[in-house]
Write an enzyme that holds these catalytic residues in place. Structure first.
Site, PDB file in Angstrom:
ATOM      1  N   ARG A  27       0.934  -1.590   0.186  1.00  0.00           N
ATOM      2  CA  ARG A  27       0.248  -0.394  -0.378  1.00  0.00           C
ATOM      3  C   ARG A  27       1.220   1.142  -0.091  1.00  0.00           C
ATOM      4  NH1 ARG A  27      -4.763   0.343   4.261  1.00  0.00           N
ATOM      5  NH2 ARG A  27      -2.688   0.355   5.097  1.00  0.00           N
TER       6      ARG A  27
ATOM      7  N   ARG B 153       2.964   3.379   5.103  1.00  0.00           N
ATOM      8  CA  ARG B 153       3.006   3.653   6.378  1.00  0.00           C
ATOM      9  C   ARG B 153       3.641   2.933   7.078  1.00  0.00           C
ATOM     10  NH1 ARG B 153      -4.271   2.827   7.020  1.00  0.00           N
ATOM     11  NH2 ARG B 153      -2.848   1.431   9.147  1.00  0.00           N
TER      12      ARG B 153
ATOM     13  N   ARG C   9      -1.725  -6.699  13.432  1.00  0.00           N
ATOM     14  CA  ARG C   9      -2.386  -6.506  13.323  1.00  0.00           C
ATOM     15  C   ARG C   9      -3.060  -7.569  13.298  1.00  0.00           C
ATOM     16  NH1 ARG C   9      -0.979  -2.438   8.945  1.00  0.00           N
ATOM     17  NH2 ARG C   9      -3.108  -1.790   8.907  1.00  0.00           N
TER      18      ARG C   9
HETATM   19  P1  AP5 Z   1      -7.085   0.055   2.734  1.00  0.00           P
HETATM   20  O1  AP5 Z   1      -8.438   0.734   1.606  1.00  0.00           O
HETATM   21  O2  AP5 Z   1      -6.506   0.886   2.906  1.00  0.00           O
HETATM   22  O3  AP5 Z   1      -7.433  -1.020   3.860  1.00  0.00           O
HETATM   23  P2  AP5 Z   1      -8.653  -1.173   4.922  1.00  0.00           P
HETATM   24  O4  AP5 Z   1      -9.650  -1.851   4.732  1.00  0.00           O
HETATM   25  O5  AP5 Z   1      -9.029   0.413   5.172  1.00  0.00           O
HETATM   26  O6  AP5 Z   1      -7.039  -1.036   6.129  1.00  0.00           O
HETATM   27  P3  AP5 Z   1      -6.214  -0.428   7.318  1.00  0.00           P
HETATM   28  O7  AP5 Z   1      -5.366  -1.079   7.521  1.00  0.00           O
HETATM   29  O8  AP5 Z   1      -6.404   0.685   6.729  1.00  0.00           O
HETATM   30  O9  AP5 Z   1      -7.118  -1.158   8.188  1.00  0.00           O
HETATM   31  P4  AP5 Z   1      -6.845  -1.054   9.918  1.00  0.00           P
HETATM   32  O10 AP5 Z   1      -7.564  -1.734   9.716  1.00  0.00           O
HETATM   33  O11 AP5 Z   1      -5.438  -1.756  10.180  1.00  0.00           O
HETATM   34  O12 AP5 Z   1      -6.332   0.179   9.972  1.00  0.00           O
HETATM   35  P5  AP5 Z   1      -5.909   1.605  10.695  1.00  0.00           P
HETATM   36  O13 AP5 Z   1      -6.514   2.621  10.338  1.00  0.00           O
HETATM   37  O14 AP5 Z   1      -8.523   1.316  11.060  1.00  0.00           O
HETATM   38  O15 AP5 Z   1      -6.925  -1.097   1.255  1.00  0.00           O
HETATM   39  C1  AP5 Z   1      -5.382  -1.669   1.873  1.00  0.00           C
HETATM   40  C2  AP5 Z   1      -4.249  -1.662   0.162  1.00  0.00           C
HETATM   41  O16 AP5 Z   1      -5.813  -2.756  -0.897  1.00  0.00           O
HETATM   42  C3  AP5 Z   1      -4.660  -0.461  -0.582  1.00  0.00           C
HETATM   43  O17 AP5 Z   1      -3.073  -0.708  -0.574  1.00  0.00           O
HETATM   44  C4  AP5 Z   1      -5.549  -0.353  -1.612  1.00  0.00           C
HETATM   45  O18 AP5 Z   1      -5.220  -0.023  -2.683  1.00  0.00           O
HETATM   46  C5  AP5 Z   1      -5.769  -2.109  -2.066  1.00  0.00           C
HETATM   47  N1  AP5 Z   1      -6.877  -2.121  -1.820  1.00  0.00           N
HETATM   48  C6  AP5 Z   1      -8.146  -2.334  -1.669  1.00  0.00           C
HETATM   49  N2  AP5 Z   1      -8.877  -2.292  -1.916  1.00  0.00           N
HETATM   50  C7  AP5 Z   1      -8.787  -3.572  -3.567  1.00  0.00           C
HETATM   51  C8  AP5 Z   1      -9.023  -4.659  -3.825  1.00  0.00           C
HETATM   52  N3  AP5 Z   1     -10.907  -4.898  -3.931  1.00  0.00           N
HETATM   53  N4  AP5 Z   1      -8.474  -5.631  -4.694  1.00  0.00           N
HETATM   54  C9  AP5 Z   1      -6.886  -5.162  -4.597  1.00  0.00           C
HETATM   55  N5  AP5 Z   1      -6.362  -4.517  -3.840  1.00  0.00           N
HETATM   56  C10 AP5 Z   1      -7.752  -3.252  -3.446  1.00  0.00           C
HETATM   57  O19 AP5 Z   1      -5.156   1.337  12.073  1.00  0.00           O
HETATM   58  C11 AP5 Z   1      -4.455   1.843  12.264  1.00  0.00           C
HETATM   59  C12 AP5 Z   1      -3.929   1.471  13.840  1.00  0.00           C
HETATM   60  O20 AP5 Z   1      -5.084   3.209  14.367  1.00  0.00           O
HETATM   61  C13 AP5 Z   1      -4.558   0.300  14.952  1.00  0.00           C
HETATM   62  O21 AP5 Z   1      -4.046  -0.218  15.020  1.00  0.00           O
HETATM   63  C14 AP5 Z   1      -5.026   0.941  15.861  1.00  0.00           C
HETATM   64  O22 AP5 Z   1      -4.121   0.613  16.337  1.00  0.00           O
HETATM   65  C15 AP5 Z   1      -5.463   2.274  15.849  1.00  0.00           C
HETATM   66  N6  AP5 Z   1      -7.303   2.076  15.485  1.00  0.00           N
HETATM   67  C16 AP5 Z   1      -7.331   3.024  14.690  1.00  0.00           C
HETATM   68  N7  AP5 Z   1      -9.417   2.347  14.927  1.00  0.00           N
HETATM   69  C17 AP5 Z   1      -8.672   2.222  16.435  1.00  0.00           C
HETATM   70  C18 AP5 Z   1      -9.986   1.390  16.958  1.00  0.00           C
HETATM   71  N8  AP5 Z   1     -11.531   1.962  17.283  1.00  0.00           N
HETATM   72  N9  AP5 Z   1      -9.949   1.233  18.368  1.00  0.00           N
HETATM   73  C19 AP5 Z   1      -8.325   1.020  18.870  1.00  0.00           C
HETATM   74  N10 AP5 Z   1      -7.457   1.280  18.125  1.00  0.00           N
HETATM   75  C20 AP5 Z   1      -7.782   2.375  16.928  1.00  0.00           C
HETATM   76 MG    MG Z   2      -8.401   2.169   6.088  1.00  0.00          MG
END
Ligand code: AP5
Ligand code: MG
Ligand code: ZN
Length: 220
Positions: A130, A163, A174
């Site tokens: 990504r 990231r 994760r």
């Molecule tokens: P993308 O759309 O970026 O995926 P995503 O589901 O948003 O994945 P994240 O890694 O953002 O989710 P996450 O839940 O780990 O992270 P978050 O930021 O929430 O797509 C991924 C990749 O695939 C991209 O390159 C895209 O181009 C590609 N892609 C997409 N669709 C595709 C398809 N159909 N086919 C092929 N390729 C595709 O959290 C980060 C951190 O923040 C956590 O670890 C935690 O420490 C903290 N945090 C966030 N929310 C909370 C919470 N509610 N409680 C506690 N801690 C939290």
């Molecule tokens: Mg995301």
């Protein structure tokens, strides 16, 4: 028209952020991503950012009381009146209960919970490849979703970066955290009749089309 209050749930890399961007533009509702809020706080070195950073770097969840606090505040803003899409929240049963309580106090309820289903091997490929735009946050992939701008963002020509939690090691933690703390929420939402599973393994545009169909079936 009734407000449309959505949750998009699924493991890291499932495509929640990618689909949320399309959906929010089409439905004209704010995209509330707790991960994006934390990353902005880290970038600006605020107290919230300092509190969140060590957890994010380890791929662990930020403590519930911190996360619930920022969502509660965000949901009190005016722009959520017609609806919102929560991306990456709730992620624990405590967060889900807190969300119910906040919504109840606002006289609102969740319309649908969209679960993006993708097998684990694919998730690692997506996370480690990504690229994200430093200026506008647009998300690309080195192989699956190239930026039309080449080395820079296709939307704003901003710099693309990886990231810090997208190393293979942190991505694996994760995924384990997701299985342990977040996957149990699926039963909770299935029992409420609001859960809709979407096949997130298809190409991005096909996933978007399936999502549109699910929303249309709900009459939104
Ligand atoms: P993308 O759309 O970026 O995926 P995503 O589901 O948003 O994945 P994240 O890694 O953002 O989710 P996450 O839940 O780990 O992270 P978050 O930021 O929430 O797509 C991924 C990749 O695939 C991209 O390159 C895209 O181009 C590609 N892609 C997409 N669709 C595709 C398809 N159909 N086919 C092929 N390729 C595709 O959290 C980060 C951190 O923040 C956590 O670890 C935690 O420490 C903290 N945090 C966030 N929310 C909370 C919470 N509610 N409680 C506690 N801690 C939290
Ligand atoms: Mg995301
Ligand atoms: Zn950009």
């Amino acid at each position: 028209m009734a407000d449309i209050n959505l949750i998009i749930i699924g493991p890291p890399g499932a495509g929640k952020g990618t689909q949320a961007a399309f959906l929010c533009r089409e439905q004209n509702i704010p995209h509330i991503s707790t991960g994006d809020m934390f990353r902005l706080a880290v970038k600006n070195a605020t107290l919230l950012g300092l509190a969140a950073k060590s957890y994010m770097d380890r791929g662990e969840l930020v403590p519930d009381e911190v996360t619930i606090g920022i969502v509660r505040e965000r949901l009190s803003e005016k722009d959520v009146a017609k609806g919102f899409l929560l991306d990456g929240f709730p992620r624990t049963t405590v967060q889900a209960a807190a969300l119910e309580e906040v919504l109840l106090s606002l006289g609102r309820e969740i319309t649908l919970v969209i679960n993006v289903v993708v097998p684990e091997a694919e998730l690692i490929r997506r996370l480690t490849g990504r690229l994200v735009c430093r200026s506008c946050g647009a998300t690309y992939h080195r192989v699956f979703n190239l930026s039309p701008g080449g080395e820079v963002c296709g939307i704003c020509r901003g710099e693309l970066y990886q990231r810090s939690d997208d190393s293979e090691e942190t991505a694996l933690s994760r995924l384990a955290v997701y299985q342990r703390q977040t996957a149990p929420l699926l039963d909770y939402y299935a029992a409420s009749g609001k859960l809709r599973n979407i096949d997130g393994l298809k190409p991005i545009a096909e996933v978007t089309a399936e999502l549109r169909a699910v929303l249309a079936a709900k009459g939104t």
